[in-house]
Design an enzyme around this catalytic site. Sequence first.
Site, PDB file in Angstrom:
ATOM      1  N   SER A 107     -10.634  -1.048   3.449  1.00  0.00           N
ATOM      2  CA  SER A 107      -9.866  -1.168   4.695  1.00  0.00           C
ATOM      3  C   SER A 107      -9.469   0.220   5.173  1.00  0.00           C
ATOM      4  O   SER A 107      -8.860   0.982   4.423  1.00  0.00           O
ATOM      5  CB  SER A 107      -8.581  -1.967   4.460  1.00  0.00           C
ATOM      6  OG  SER A 107      -8.879  -3.235   3.969  1.00  0.00           O
ATOM      7  N   ARG A 139       0.822  -1.216   0.000  1.00  0.00           N
ATOM      8  CA  ARG A 139       0.000   0.000   0.000  1.00  0.00           C
ATOM      9  C   ARG A 139       0.860   1.272   0.000  1.00  0.00           C
ATOM     10  O   ARG A 139       0.509   2.279   0.610  1.00  0.00           O
ATOM     11  CB  ARG A 139      -0.940   0.025   1.219  1.00  0.00           C
ATOM     12  CG  ARG A 139      -1.962  -1.084   1.256  1.00  0.00           C
ATOM     13  CD  ARG A 139      -2.963  -1.005   0.116  1.00  0.00           C
ATOM     14  NE  ARG A 139      -4.088  -1.900   0.321  1.00  0.00           N
ATOM     15  CZ  ARG A 139      -4.136  -3.169  -0.072  1.00  0.00           C
ATOM     16  NH1 ARG A 139      -3.100  -3.698  -0.718  1.00  0.00           N
ATOM     17  NH2 ARG A 139      -5.195  -3.901   0.156  1.00  0.00           N
ATOM     18  N   GLU A 165      -4.906   3.625   6.541  1.00  0.00           N
ATOM     19  CA  GLU A 165      -4.583   3.433   5.125  1.00  0.00           C
ATOM     20  C   GLU A 165      -5.255   4.508   4.283  1.00  0.00           C
ATOM     21  O   GLU A 165      -4.762   4.919   3.241  1.00  0.00           O
ATOM     22  CB  GLU A 165      -5.078   2.037   4.708  1.00  0.00           C
ATOM     23  CG  GLU A 165      -4.549   1.553   3.389  1.00  0.00           C
ATOM     24  CD  GLU A 165      -5.618   0.955   2.531  1.00  0.00           C
ATOM     25  OE1 GLU A 165      -6.276   1.720   1.802  1.00  0.00           O
ATOM     26  OE2 GLU A 165      -5.796  -0.271   2.581  1.00  0.00           O
TER      27      GLU A 165
HETATM   28  N1  EPU Z   1     -10.378 -11.082  10.304  1.00  0.00           N
HETATM   29  C1  EPU Z   1     -11.045 -11.189  11.509  1.00  0.00           C
HETATM   30  N2  EPU Z   1     -12.044 -10.305  11.774  1.00  0.00           N
HETATM   31  C2  EPU Z   1     -12.415  -9.353  10.893  1.00  0.00           C
HETATM   32  C3  EPU Z   1     -11.738  -9.249   9.660  1.00  0.00           C
HETATM   33  C4  EPU Z   1     -10.720 -10.122   9.389  1.00  0.00           C
HETATM   34  O1  EPU Z   1     -10.742 -12.031  12.324  1.00  0.00           O
HETATM   35  O2  EPU Z   1     -13.353  -8.615  11.206  1.00  0.00           O
HETATM   36  C5  EPU Z   1      -9.335 -12.068   9.993  1.00  0.00           C
HETATM   37  C6  EPU Z   1      -9.814 -13.041   8.901  1.00  0.00           C
HETATM   38  O3  EPU Z   1     -10.476 -14.115   9.431  1.00  0.00           O
HETATM   39  C7  EPU Z   1      -8.512 -13.449   8.266  1.00  0.00           C
HETATM   40  C8  EPU Z   1      -7.647 -12.197   8.381  1.00  0.00           C
HETATM   41  O4  EPU Z   1      -8.218 -11.414   9.412  1.00  0.00           O
HETATM   42  O5  EPU Z   1      -7.907 -14.478   8.983  1.00  0.00           O
HETATM   43  C9  EPU Z   1      -7.535 -11.418   7.098  1.00  0.00           C
HETATM   44  O6  EPU Z   1      -8.820 -11.014   6.672  1.00  0.00           O
HETATM   45  P1  EPU Z   1      -9.163 -10.812   5.113  1.00  0.00           P
HETATM   46  O7  EPU Z   1      -8.721 -11.980   4.329  1.00  0.00           O
HETATM   47  O8  EPU Z   1     -10.585 -10.390   5.021  1.00  0.00           O
HETATM   48  O9  EPU Z   1      -8.224  -9.653   4.613  1.00  0.00           O
HETATM   49  P2  EPU Z   1      -7.641  -8.357   5.332  1.00  0.00           P
HETATM   50  O10 EPU Z   1      -6.217  -8.607   5.665  1.00  0.00           O
HETATM   51  O11 EPU Z   1      -8.540  -7.894   6.401  1.00  0.00           O
HETATM   52  C10 EPU Z   1      -6.702  -7.359   3.105  1.00  0.00           C
HETATM   53  C11 EPU Z   1      -6.746  -6.060   2.355  1.00  0.00           C
HETATM   54  C12 EPU Z   1      -8.074  -5.934   1.611  1.00  0.00           C
HETATM   55  C13 EPU Z   1      -8.202  -7.114   0.645  1.00  0.00           C
HETATM   56  C14 EPU Z   1      -8.127  -8.416   1.466  1.00  0.00           C
HETATM   57  C15 EPU Z   1      -8.132  -9.660   0.595  1.00  0.00           C
HETATM   58  C16 EPU Z   1      -5.372  -4.508   3.617  1.00  0.00           C
HETATM   59  C17 EPU Z   1      -5.343  -3.321   4.507  1.00  0.00           C
HETATM   60  N3  EPU Z   1      -6.577  -4.950   3.264  1.00  0.00           N
HETATM   61  O12 EPU Z   1      -7.705  -7.309   4.109  1.00  0.00           O
HETATM   62  O13 EPU Z   1      -8.017  -4.756   0.838  1.00  0.00           O
HETATM   63  O14 EPU Z   1      -9.439  -7.064  -0.056  1.00  0.00           O
HETATM   64  O15 EPU Z   1      -6.881  -8.444   2.211  1.00  0.00           O
HETATM   65  O16 EPU Z   1      -6.941  -9.783  -0.082  1.00  0.00           O
HETATM   66  O17 EPU Z   1      -4.313  -5.013   3.238  1.00  0.00           O
HETATM   67  C18 EPU Z   1      -8.491  -2.414   0.947  1.00  0.00           C
HETATM   68  O18 EPU Z   1      -7.278  -2.211   0.922  1.00  0.00           O
HETATM   69  O19 EPU Z   1      -9.310  -1.458   0.985  1.00  0.00           O
HETATM   70  C19 EPU Z   1      -8.989  -3.781   0.970  1.00  0.00           C
HETATM   71  C20 EPU Z   1     -10.290  -4.055   1.118  1.00  0.00           C
END
Ligand code: EPU
Length: 339
Positions: free
Chosen positions: A238, A164, A334
């Site tokens: 995010s 990012r 972010e």
């Molecule tokens: N999780 C929780 N609780 C929550 C949300 C997530 O426990 O409320 C846990 C999930 O179970 C999982 C982990 O956190 O084990 C990661 O969650 P997820 O796969 O949904 O992805 P993320 O790391 O929360 C990132 C990006 C997203 C992108 C997703 C999928 C960032 C800041 N965000 O989210 O990007 O869609 O991975 O690749 O890196 C964005 O940047 O706006 C965005 C939506």
Amino acid sequence: MLQIEQNVSLKNFNTFGVEALAKYFVEINHEDDLVELFMDPQWKQERLLVVGGGSNMLLLNDFDGLVLHVNIRGFEHRIEHNNVYVEAGGGEVWNDLVNFCVAREYAGLENLSLIPGSVGASPIQNIGAYGVELKDVFHSCCAFEIATGTFKTFTNTDCKFGYRESVFKNELKGQYIIVSVKFLLSLIANVNLRYGAIEQELTNRGITAPTIKDVSQVVSHIRVSKLPDPSTIGNAGSFFKNPVITQAEFETVHAKFPDIVNYPAGDGYVKLAAGWLIEQCGWKGKIIGNTGTWKNQALVLVNHGGATGREVYNLSSQIIDSVYTKFGVTLQREVNIIN
Ligand code: EPU
């Protein structure tokens, strides 16, 4: 002839849907408009806010300067052996570009389906999702340098992409306006199924040899199930980055919280899931006034209707404080905060 408007509402130019007025507003439909605009020294002196889809910013106040909406359109594509070069105007909607490519079976953008925002904004924070980042498919971009009134091409290396991050968010911040982006895609569908939920959903659908159309559809399905649609519930995806901490810091927090969700992040570093940290602090799905966190993804802050930018910002500060108190980890926003 360029039209500079005054006191324009920005509500429809930010996906949070918060109200704020721009002192001056101009729409840029062609790259020559930029040359014309900045020939007038007044505009070099005003505060400047460049908006595309407005999907990664939070407006805290009225904007006391010039808001420049990039609306440069157009797609060009050229095939060379198995490579496809696709160039899109900075004002194109990101997902229209993805659909343009998926429909023609140009592979590379399918995992980035349905990300809100414009093409021109995509390199600034090196957008990424479901195992792919923009930098994996970015060839170059053309940007207008405000100080000199000239155009410059940035290669992938020039952009210094990170998680990012790019040069446009750091040392060149505020100096360039991206007018077009060129992507290097492929006619060979080398699908990326690294993100577990994609494989799971393909299995559910009985698909064993996925095409890029299949991957695009599955990614869109996963996004819709987890993330709020900005056209109905204001949000900017995010709100925080996933924090990257040192191995030593990780060991301390892991000893206390053995279930902590984590991923390797290169030599000596570990990435934590901010959504998990926020949920553990009890914020998931909470509604506070007109704002809150999303019920299916705590990393996304939302406007339930009528929220001010300040309200959303205050909630983000409370979340940062509580995550720090519980885990000793500092979350970073972010989303661009515009004062
Ligand atoms: N999780 C929780 N609780 C929550 C949300 C997530 O426990 O409320 C846990 C999930 O179970 C999982 C982990 O956190 O084990 C990661 O969650 P997820 O796969 O949904 O992805 P993320 O790391 O929360 C990132 C990006 C997203 C992108 C997703 C999928 C960032 C800041 N965000 O989210 O990007 O869609 O991975 O690749 O890196 C964005 O940047 O706006 C965005 C939506």
